[in-house]
Design a protein around this motif. Sequence first.
Motif, mmCIF file in Angstrom:
data_model
loop_
_atom_site.group_PDB
_atom_site.id
_atom_site.type_symbol
_atom_site.label_atom_id
_atom_site.label_comp_id
_atom_site.label_asym_id
_atom_site.label_seq_id
_atom_site.Cartn_x
_atom_site.Cartn_y
_atom_site.Cartn_z
ATOM 1 N N THR A 132 0.815 -1.205 0.000
ATOM 2 C CA THR A 132 0.000 0.000 0.000
ATOM 3 C C THR A 132 0.856 1.266 0.000
ATOM 4 O O THR A 132 2.047 1.242 0.313
ATOM 5 C CB THR A 132 -0.924 0.012 1.233
ATOM 6 N N THR A 133 0.220 2.370 -0.369
ATOM 7 C CA THR A 133 0.740 3.718 -0.125
ATOM 8 C C THR A 133 -0.432 4.547 0.386
ATOM 9 O O THR A 133 -1.574 4.072 0.416
ATOM 10 C CB THR A 133 1.300 4.386 -1.396
ATOM 11 N N PHE A 134 -0.161 5.780 0.754
ATOM 12 C CA PHE A 134 -1.228 6.651 1.267
ATOM 13 C C PHE A 134 -2.376 6.788 0.277
ATOM 14 O O PHE A 134 -3.523 7.024 0.657
ATOM 15 C CB PHE A 134 -0.654 8.040 1.589
ATOM 16 N N TYR A 135 -2.071 6.637 -1.017
ATOM 17 C CA TYR A 135 -3.078 6.849 -2.062
ATOM 18 C C TYR A 135 -4.250 5.882 -1.926
ATOM 19 O O TYR A 135 -5.370 6.195 -2.329
ATOM 20 C CB TYR A 135 -2.422 6.688 -3.431
ATOM 21 N N ASP A 136 -4.019 4.693 -1.345
ATOM 22 C CA ASP A 136 -5.078 3.695 -1.243
ATOM 23 C C ASP A 136 -6.206 4.135 -0.329
ATOM 24 O O ASP A 136 -7.279 3.522 -0.336
ATOM 25 C CB ASP A 136 -4.495 2.376 -0.737
ATOM 26 N N ALA A 137 -5.982 5.180 0.468
ATOM 27 C CA ALA A 137 -7.013 5.678 1.372
ATOM 28 C C ALA A 137 -7.725 6.910 0.817
ATOM 29 O O ALA A 137 -8.510 7.540 1.521
ATOM 30 C CB ALA A 137 -6.404 6.008 2.734
ATOM 31 N N CYS A 138 -7.459 7.252 -0.444
ATOM 32 C CA CYS A 138 -8.007 8.481 -1.024
ATOM 33 C C CYS A 138 -9.480 8.336 -1.415
ATOM 34 O O CYS A 138 -9.953 7.249 -1.751
ATOM 35 C CB CYS A 138 -7.217 8.893 -2.266
ATOM 36 N N ASP A 139 -10.172 9.462 -1.386
ATOM 37 C CA ASP A 139 -11.532 9.549 -1.929
ATOM 38 C C ASP A 139 -11.397 10.104 -3.343
ATOM 39 O O ASP A 139 -11.424 11.302 -3.563
ATOM 40 C CB ASP A 139 -12.384 10.475 -1.065
ATOM 41 N N VAL A 140 -11.236 9.213 -4.307
ATOM 42 C CA VAL A 140 -10.993 9.636 -5.688
ATOM 43 C C VAL A 140 -12.281 9.420 -6.472
ATOM 44 O O VAL A 140 -12.479 8.414 -7.151
ATOM 45 C CB VAL A 140 -9.822 8.853 -6.313
ATOM 46 N N GLN A 141 -13.194 10.372 -6.360
ATOM 47 C CA GLN A 141 -14.526 10.199 -6.921
ATOM 48 C C GLN A 141 -14.515 10.077 -8.432
ATOM 49 O O GLN A 141 -15.371 9.403 -9.010
ATOM 50 C CB GLN A 141 -15.421 11.360 -6.481
ATOM 51 N N HIS A 142 -13.569 10.730 -9.084
ATOM 52 C CA HIS A 142 -13.557 10.661 -10.546
ATOM 53 C C HIS A 142 -13.003 9.327 -11.036
ATOM 54 O O HIS A 142 -13.099 9.010 -12.217
ATOM 55 C CB HIS A 142 -12.726 11.808 -11.129
ATOM 56 N N ILE A 143 -12.444 8.530 -10.119
ATOM 57 C CA ILE A 143 -11.960 7.201 -10.489
ATOM 58 C C ILE A 143 -12.916 6.133 -9.978
ATOM 59 O O ILE A 143 -13.394 5.282 -10.714
ATOM 60 C CB ILE A 143 -10.545 6.951 -9.912
ATOM 61 N N GLY A 144 -13.236 6.203 -8.671
ATOM 62 C CA GLY A 144 -14.084 5.173 -8.097
ATOM 63 C C GLY A 144 -13.439 3.810 -8.264
ATOM 64 O O GLY A 144 -12.223 3.672 -8.190
ATOM 65 N N ASN A 145 -14.242 2.793 -8.528
ATOM 66 C CA ASN A 145 -13.727 1.441 -8.713
ATOM 67 C C ASN A 145 -13.851 0.988 -10.161
ATOM 68 O O ASN A 145 -14.125 -0.184 -10.442
ATOM 69 C CB ASN A 145 -14.456 0.468 -7.783
ATOM 70 N N VAL A 146 -13.635 1.909 -11.101
ATOM 71 C CA VAL A 146 -13.729 1.539 -12.517
ATOM 72 C C VAL A 146 -12.660 0.530 -12.894
ATOM 73 O O VAL A 146 -12.752 -0.106 -13.944
ATOM 74 C CB VAL A 146 -13.623 2.777 -13.438
ATOM 75 N N ASN A 147 -11.640 0.391 -12.039
ATOM 76 C CA ASN A 147 -10.608 -0.586 -12.355
ATOM 77 C C ASN A 147 -11.116 -2.013 -12.223
ATOM 78 O O ASN A 147 -10.550 -2.935 -12.810
ATOM 79 C CB ASN A 147 -9.394 -0.393 -11.444
ATOM 80 N N LEU A 148 -12.190 -2.234 -11.467
ATOM 81 C CA LEU A 148 -12.662 -3.598 -11.246
ATOM 82 C C LEU A 148 -13.178 -4.265 -12.517
ATOM 83 O O LEU A 148 -12.760 -5.387 -12.832
ATOM 84 C CB LEU A 148 -13.726 -3.613 -10.148
ATOM 85 N N PRO A 149 -14.082 -3.636 -13.291
ATOM 86 C CA PRO A 149 -14.497 -4.288 -14.541
ATOM 87 C C PRO A 149 -13.319 -4.539 -15.472
ATOM 88 O O PRO A 149 -13.242 -5.587 -16.117
ATOM 89 C CB PRO A 149 -15.486 -3.289 -15.155
ATOM 90 N N ALA A 150 -12.408 -3.593 -15.549
ATOM 91 C CA ALA A 150 -11.280 -3.710 -16.473
ATOM 92 C C ALA A 150 -10.227 -4.689 -15.978
ATOM 93 O O ALA A 150 -9.638 -5.428 -16.772
ATOM 94 C CB ALA A 150 -10.644 -2.336 -16.694
#
Length: 348
Positions: A132-150
């Motif tokens: 992990t890095t600190f980024y894993d705790a971010c609220d990145v609304q423009h990304i969300g979990n779009v990585n899951l389908p891909a």
Amino acid sequence: MAQANQSTSNWGSVAVVAVCALVTVVAADFALARLSPVPTAIMEVDDGIRMLRDHDPDTLILGSSHTRSFLPMRDLIRERTSGDNEVVLVPVEWGLFTSYKWVLDNRVAPLVDEVRNGQKVRPSIKRALIITTFYDACDVQHIGNVNLPARAWEAQHFGDDLAHKGLTEFNRNYLQTRWKSAFSGSVLIQNRGHERVGDALREVVRPVSDERKAEVRAENVKWAKRNMEKQWDICWHPPEIAALEQILDFFLTRDIEPTIILFPLLPDITSEKSKATTLLRYEKYAAELGKRRGVRVVDMTYGAPLVGADFQDDFDHLTREANPRFAAWALENHLQFLLEPPSPGGAP
């Protein structure tokens, strides 16, 4: 009869045009590949799941795309333990803790918990590393979990989402990734969403001087520094923090000893302000979490012997050459315990 002949002739002309167009596109693809080669395939969730399905490892590594840096370490552990210690990696590209938890629950858990003839199929799993890095705790609304389908879905997950919601911008990521996978050798298809081909063509027409490249890198470093300082405002999202706690619950309830590893950051982009704010908050939280839950925390944010040249142009991932050096250093220092047999009881 004349009309039939005319129709056949028209279809013949269309076929000729279609074939010529196809040949032109294929030829252009080959030509552009000489300027901008197809990127080397990277390890994804499916690769890690296949690895887990084929092995009974003692150590499971789950986490961000930085997890790929542990591939050379896996090989080194095999070599130094004469094959006694086996490691399996499951990297989640562009992930957050909620993404890792989804992969853990939906892809990893069925294999970890698999039972055959009344016996666990993979009883050796006693250790888990969470990268992990600190980024894993971010609220990145423009990304969300779009990585899951891909990056993580199987056909059944796409089918379920399609049945409930229809074709959406979210689940379309699954189809786009499968399309790219089907044409992995095509530079034109792989370039979708990127600027590799355009950059390569511009470099041919008007090469960028080394001086300008250095200026651009310096500008990007400045931007990355400011961005990390600003991430103080968004990189403390309660749902992500809760997901990390639930990941620990998953391993601890199965007598698997988890270790949280804070991956090294590029020194060039960490300012004194971000060290005292964004990064310090995350480091303190990880240390407190380790004490509270009784799990090992290895903080390599700064300590690794890495310099700017060891990181890729994204200022985030290690280069292919740096990964083996990082692996050797880590096994001689913070991660030396991976060369030892796991404790029979697993988690404390």
